[in-house]
Design an enzyme around this catalytic site. Sequence first.
Site, PDB file in Angstrom:
ATOM      1  N   SER A 115      32.155  15.353  86.005  1.00  0.00           N
ATOM      2  CA  SER A 115      32.738  16.815  85.885  1.00  0.00           C
ATOM      3  C   SER A 115      32.403  17.589  84.698  1.00  0.00           C
ATOM      4  O   SER A 115      32.902  18.784  84.369  1.00  0.00           O
ATOM      5  CB  SER A 115      34.311  16.436  86.064  1.00  0.00           C
ATOM      6  OG  SER A 115      34.834  16.143  87.174  1.00  0.00           O
ATOM      7  N   LYS A 118      31.492  21.060  85.286  1.00  0.00           N
ATOM      8  CA  LYS A 118      32.430  22.115  85.491  1.00  0.00           C
ATOM      9  C   LYS A 118      32.414  22.983  84.296  1.00  0.00           C
ATOM     10  O   LYS A 118      32.909  24.266  84.508  1.00  0.00           O
ATOM     11  CB  LYS A 118      33.911  21.474  85.625  1.00  0.00           C
ATOM     12  CG  LYS A 118      34.080  20.862  87.057  1.00  0.00           C
ATOM     13  CD  LYS A 118      35.535  20.600  87.291  1.00  0.00           C
ATOM     14  CE  LYS A 118      35.629  20.134  88.888  1.00  0.00           C
ATOM     15  NZ  LYS A 118      35.403  18.498  88.699  1.00  0.00           N
ATOM     16  N   SER A 171      40.537  19.201  86.057  1.00  0.00           N
ATOM     17  CA  SER A 171      39.410  18.939  86.679  1.00  0.00           C
ATOM     18  C   SER A 171      39.267  19.046  88.029  1.00  0.00           C
ATOM     19  O   SER A 171      38.786  17.965  88.806  1.00  0.00           O
ATOM     20  CB  SER A 171      38.835  17.666  86.090  1.00  0.00           C
ATOM     21  OG  SER A 171      37.332  17.527  86.405  1.00  0.00           O
TER      22      SER A 171
END
Length: 327
Positions: A115, A118, A171
Site C-alpha cells: 500500500s 497509495k 489505507s
Amino acid sequence: MSGPLRGGRRRRRVGPMLLALVVLALPVALAAGAYLWITADEGPGAQPEVVDTPSVVPEEGGSLEARSPAPVRLTGGNAFDPRFKKAPRAVLVFDVDDGRVLFRREPERVLSIASLTKIMTALAVVEESRPDDKVRITRAALKYQGSGVGVLPKGKQVRLEALLNGLLLVSGNDAAIALADHVSGNERQFVRLMNEKARLWGLRCTRFASSHGLEKGNRSCAADLAVLTRLAMRSPRITSITRRKEANFRFPIKGGKLYLYGHNPLIRAGYRGAIGLKTGYTDDAGRCFVGVARRGGRTIGVVLLNSSNPLRHATALLDRGFAADAR
C-alpha cells in the site's frame, strides 16, 4: 586535326580553394538532409525530444536519464552505521527538504511495495481534483479486497477529501478504487496515469498495477519512494491528513458520521515530531513503511521495505538521522 574535343572548350581544373569549400559544405548538407529525413513524418510544429535528469542523482560515474522534480542524492557515504538484528530488505534515511541521503541499504533494489502504492495514488488524485469534488461510489469500489473504509454507500456521492482521508489514514482499498474511477473513469486508466507520472518524474524502479497495491505488480525501490515522499510532503492536502491520528466527517451513512483511525505506527506511539506518511503490508511485500518527522526546522524521512518491526526500525533510524543532521 579532328578529335573528340575539337571545336569544344577545354575543361578547367577545379582550383584548390573551390575544392576546400566543397569539402567544408558537404557535412552541413548531409546533416540538413538527415534532419529533413528524420523529421519528415513528424509534421509541422513537431517538438524535439526532451532529455531529462534522473530521480536519483547517481553515484560517481552514473548516467543522467530522466528528470525528477524532487531528486534524492545517493552520492557520498552514510552519515551513520546502524546495526540491525534483522535488517529490512531495503532502507533509506534522507532529508525531506533537500534530498540528501543520510543512510542507505539496497536503495535501488526493486521490491513489492504493497500500500505504499497509495502515495502515488494520493499525488495523482490531488493533482487532478479539488477537495469539494463529489465522488460517486461505484460498484467496482465495493468489490475491493483487503483493508477498506468499509461503509462506502453504493451509488451515492461523497466529498472527495473524505475519501482521501480514507485512502491515507486507514489505507482504504475501496477509497482508492472510488478515487481512481472519479479521476480517470476506471481503474485501468488511472493506473496508466500513475505510470505516466512515474515516467515523467524519472522513477526508474517503479511500476504500478493498481491504485491500491494488492498486486505483486506494484513495485518500486527505496530511492524512488523517497522521491514520492518529498513530493507528498510538499502537498498541504496530503500533509494535513497524514499528521492526524484520527479524523471524522459528515457522511451519507447511518449516524451521519464517518470515523477514521490512522495506522501510522509513529503517530500512534506518540513519536516526537511525526507527521507522516504511509504503511503497507502484503504477504509478498512484508511490512513496509514510510515515516516522516519534523524537529527543529529539519524534516527527516525513512523508507523501510520488508521490515520485521517498522516502529522499532523507524524510531531508531529517525533518531540517528536527527542526531547526524544536527552535527
